[in-house]
Design an enzyme around this catalytic site. Structure first.
Site, PDB file in Angstrom:
ATOM      1  N   HIS A 210     -37.362 -91.144  60.957  1.00 22.24           N
ATOM      2  CA  HIS A 210     -36.688 -89.868  61.267  1.00 22.24           C
ATOM      3  C   HIS A 210     -35.970 -89.932  62.621  1.00 22.24           C
ATOM      4  CE1 HIS A 210     -38.587 -87.496  57.963  1.00 22.24           C
ATOM      5  NE2 HIS A 210     -39.555 -88.383  58.113  1.00 22.24           N
TER       6      HIS A 210
ATOM      7  N   ASN B 254     -40.713 -82.200  54.538  1.00 16.70           N
ATOM      8  CA  ASN B 254     -39.516 -82.868  54.035  1.00 16.70           C
ATOM      9  C   ASN B 254     -38.787 -81.942  53.077  1.00 16.70           C
ATOM     10  OD1 ASN B 254     -39.765 -85.341  55.365  1.00 16.70           O
ATOM     11  ND2 ASN B 254     -40.942 -86.292  53.715  1.00 16.70           N
TER      12      ASN B 254
END
Ligand code: HDD
EC number: 1.11.1.6
Length: 703
Positions: free
Chosen positions: A71, A143
């Site tokens: 990420h 997510n």
């Protein structure tokens, strides 16, 4: 200590405003000359005593910190969460009480790419929300896909190593289409469900503002009597869930790799604040074993038909960070940041996460990372931790231990003040210590099938295309075949269609090696699976019932050249802007656009700077522009490509020649003004559908 200051107020104390200020060193010493190093004579060597130069350069040399190991690429914004429903029977979390407003900082991200990689990679998107509650920070680190690739945190480094660029040559960047990723997932059938999502349109969002968010794991809400209720968290975007086509995603990566970052930033700057409703799936403790799957297994979702999502509040992102590094880059999320009223479950992936995030923040930002302004709780922190690198806070007094009498016992336990401190749920655990996995986690294909069968025809086709693309990029045919064997367990038609594109007959049984690895986890693998409660689930498609019917914030390209009729441009602009969409004029060059009546307008976009993939719909107004555009290959590319990507196209009267020269076929997604009083309404209605995906097969044109 209760403190009602907002996060914005708190951050103000750290803001630096250079307006009308004299340039200084880091010690505040005014600088006389910032152009020349100190030298021996005008042409002479530099002197080591140049503390002004060193002050500047030493800092510059240390400007980079380790990027997030996953990420790394992300964008964040501040906002507010407002709780609208009463769920006090389930949780005592103060920020989840009806009417409470809580400041938040939210960061969206891709997973695999490095910090400078494209926004439009086929990838999962991170959706992290930090709630600055009056009981300290609570992080919901989720997510845009409700399940995960693996079941146990011990496999996480392997999963990430497999998807990141390969270690010998460090490519491909931000892409799963390579040997090592497919090698790993084809040996780990537990990944089948999540891989299916990653191959779907969910992995290609049109905007961060148009994607769902999920807490993924089952968590626990705890009420003030200590009673637990299982919960799954959902974020439902008000603008609906929308994606781009794969061909489009690849092209956007070239034209504007900051596409999502810029979209979020500009929407907030324009006052188009993105919003999501928070939804909860609540499951009574008694119902833990009621389902055909295990609710602690992070590769499973709970179909909304079984447990409906209860909408309880709304998040609005309304403020961009002042500084990307200070806020977005230094934001430290952690699923273990819990507040009274919320707890984790025994999900073995979640258990491992609770360690990893704090560890990574210590490495990335240092042991006092929680003192960095973006991470500071608004209610203050009071404990006996002290010192460490870059400590900011100044602890008063001679006491930094507990218990003490020297400081009157302070800081003391919450219970002494009659306050609710964080208490872990008093869950009874009675079992042997084992390095094993529950057999209730061993059905890997039923929900993958559920997801595939719940997609519309085009959605299924996109999944087939994505598997075909990715597996074609895999160099080892053995890996391709192994993954096809997995697909065959999910749906034979899917496997056949992908197999056809790869010239492989899908194997009937799982590959020997896949079985060997699975049997290292469960000796009796594959197991006899339970009958699922539902075969299809509407919520797994991308149509959110409440989010239809808006073109707000959509970008519509008005394709012109000098000589265009002003009224033809102005009419559609007014109509679109009334609907909340943005009309952007694109001409052959930037600078003054000359209308047919001789008037001018300064414009910022041209066929040179822009591309059709950056827009949602297209309108070609009338006038002398038509003759210029007939010979403009870039214009024709705009409309051909828009047509290919199933977007709405409208043409003013007198522009029909342009359509004839293009590859456009007249279908239900193309609107003509000529003889059609309702053309603007029709144009808007098509845009509201986002794309005319249903006729995609008829729009296959080379563009
Ligand atoms: Fe993770 C970052 C989401 C499993 C270890 N993860 C990270 C971020 C998101 C997620 C959104 C970015 C946070 C930010 O914006 O700064 N991760 C998930 C989800 C998971 C998941 C939804 C499964 C349900 N993650 C997971 C596991 C581990 C990690 C199993 C390790 C055992 N994740 C990390 C990390 C990161 C991270 C290494 C990298 C940067 C960071 O934490 O702050 O600790």
């Amino acid at each position: 200590m209760k403190n009602n200051s907002s996060k914005k107020e708190q951050l103000k104390d750290y803001l630096i405003d250079n307006d009308e200020k004299i340039l200084t060193t880091n010690d505040g010493v005014p600088i006389h000359d910032n152009n020349n190093t100190l030298k021996v004579g005008q042409r002479g060597p530099s002197l080591q005593q140049d503390h002004i130069f060193f002050d500047k350069l030493l800092h510059f040399d240390r400007e980079r910190i380790p990027e997030r190991v996953v990420h790394a690429r992300g964008s964040g914004a501040h906002g507010i969460f407002e709780m609208k429903e009463d769920i006090s029977e389930f949780t005592c979390a103060k920020f989840l009480q009806k009417g409470v407003k809580t400041d938040v900082f939210t960061r969206f991200s891709t997973v695999a790419g490095f910090k400078g990689s494209t926004d439009l990679a086929r990838d999962v998107r991170g959706f992290s929300v930090k709630f600055y509650t009056e009981d300290g920070n609570y992080d919901l680190v989720g997510n845009n896909i409700p399940v995960f690739f693996i079941q146990d945190a011990i496999n996480f480094p392997d999963l990430i190593h497999s998807v990141k660029p390969e270690p010998n040559n460090e490519y491909p960047q931000a892409a799963s289409a390579h040997n090592t990723f497919w090698d790993f997932v084809s040996l780990m059938p537990e990944s089948a469900h999540m891989v299916m999502w990653a191959m779907s349109d969910r992995a290609l969002p049109r905007s961060f503002r148009m994607m769902e968010g999920f807490g993924v794991h089952t968590f626990k809400l705890i009420n003030n009597k200590g009673k637990a209720t299982f919960v799954k968290f959902h974020w439902k975007p008000k603008l609906g869930v929308h994606s781009v086509a794969w061909d489009e995603a690849q092209k956007i990566s070239g034209y504007n790799s900051d596409f999502h970052r810029q979209d979020l930033y500009e929407a907030i700057e324009n006052g188009d604040f993105p919003q999501w409703d928070l939804g909860l799936q609540l499951i009574a403790e008694e119902d833990e074993f009621k389902f055909s799957f295990d609710i602690l297994d992070p590769t499973k979702l709970i179909p909304e038909e079984l447990v409906p999502v209860k909408i309880v509040g709304t998040m609005t992102l309304n403020r961009n960070p002042e500084n990307f590094f200070s806020e977005t880059e230094q934001a430290a999320f952690d699923p273990g940041r819990l507040v009274p009223g919320i707890d984790i479950t025994d999900d073995p992936l979640l258990q491992g996460r609770v360690f990893s995030y704090m560890d990574t923040q210590n490495y990335r930002l240092g042991s006092n990372f929680h003192e960095i302004p973006i991470n500071r709780p608004i209610n203050g922190k009071h404990n006996n931790q002290k010192d460490g690198k870059s400590r900011m806070d100044i602890l008063k007094g001679n006491v930094s231990y507990f218990p003490n009498s020297q400081a009157g016992g302070c800081p003391y336990h919450a219970m002494l003040k009659g306050e609710n401190g964080f208490e872990s749920h008093a869950q009874k655990v009675n079992a042997h210590k084992l390095r094993q996995r529950s057999i209730s986690f061993a059905d890997h294909f039923t929900q993958a099938r559920l997801f595939f069968h719940s997609q519309p025809k085009t959605g299924q086709q996109h999944i087939i295309d994505a598997y075909s693309f990715e597996l074609s990029k895999v160099k080892d045919p053995v890996i391709r075949k192994r993954e096809l064997a997995i697909l065959n367990q999910i749906d034979s038609d899917l496997a056949k269609k992908v197999g056809k594109n790869l010239n492989i007959e899908p194997p009937k049984e799982l590959d020997e090696l896949t079985l060997k690895f699975a049997r290292q986890i469960w000796s009796q693998y594959p197991i006899k699976v339970k009958k699922p409660e539902v075969e299809k689930s509407k919520s797994l498609g991308m149509d959110l019932p409440d989010a239809k019917g808006t073109i707000a914030t959509r970008k519509v390209a008005i394709l012109v050249a000098d000589g265009v009729v002003k009224k033809s441009v102005d009419t559609i602009k007014i109509i679109l802007e009334k609907e909340g969409a943005q009309a952007v004029i694109i001409s052959t060059k930037v600078g003054p656009l000359i209308y047919e009546d001789g008037s001018h307008e300064e414009i910022q976009h041209s066929y040179l700077t822009d591309a059709s993939v950056l827009y949602d719909a297209f309108y070609t107004p009338s006038g002398k522009n038509v003759d210029t555009l007939l010979d403009n290959a870039d214009y024709l590319q705009f409309i051909n490509e828009g047509f290919k990507h199933c977007k709405a196209l409208a043409f003013a009267e007198g522009t029909e020649k342009l359509v004839e020269k293009s590859l456009i076929k007249k279908d239900c997604g193309v609107v003509f003004e000529k003889g059609n009083k309702n053309w603007t309404l029709q144009f808007i209605d098509i845009m509201k559908q986002h794309r005319v995906w249903d006729i995609e097969m008829d729009r296959k044109v080379p563009a």
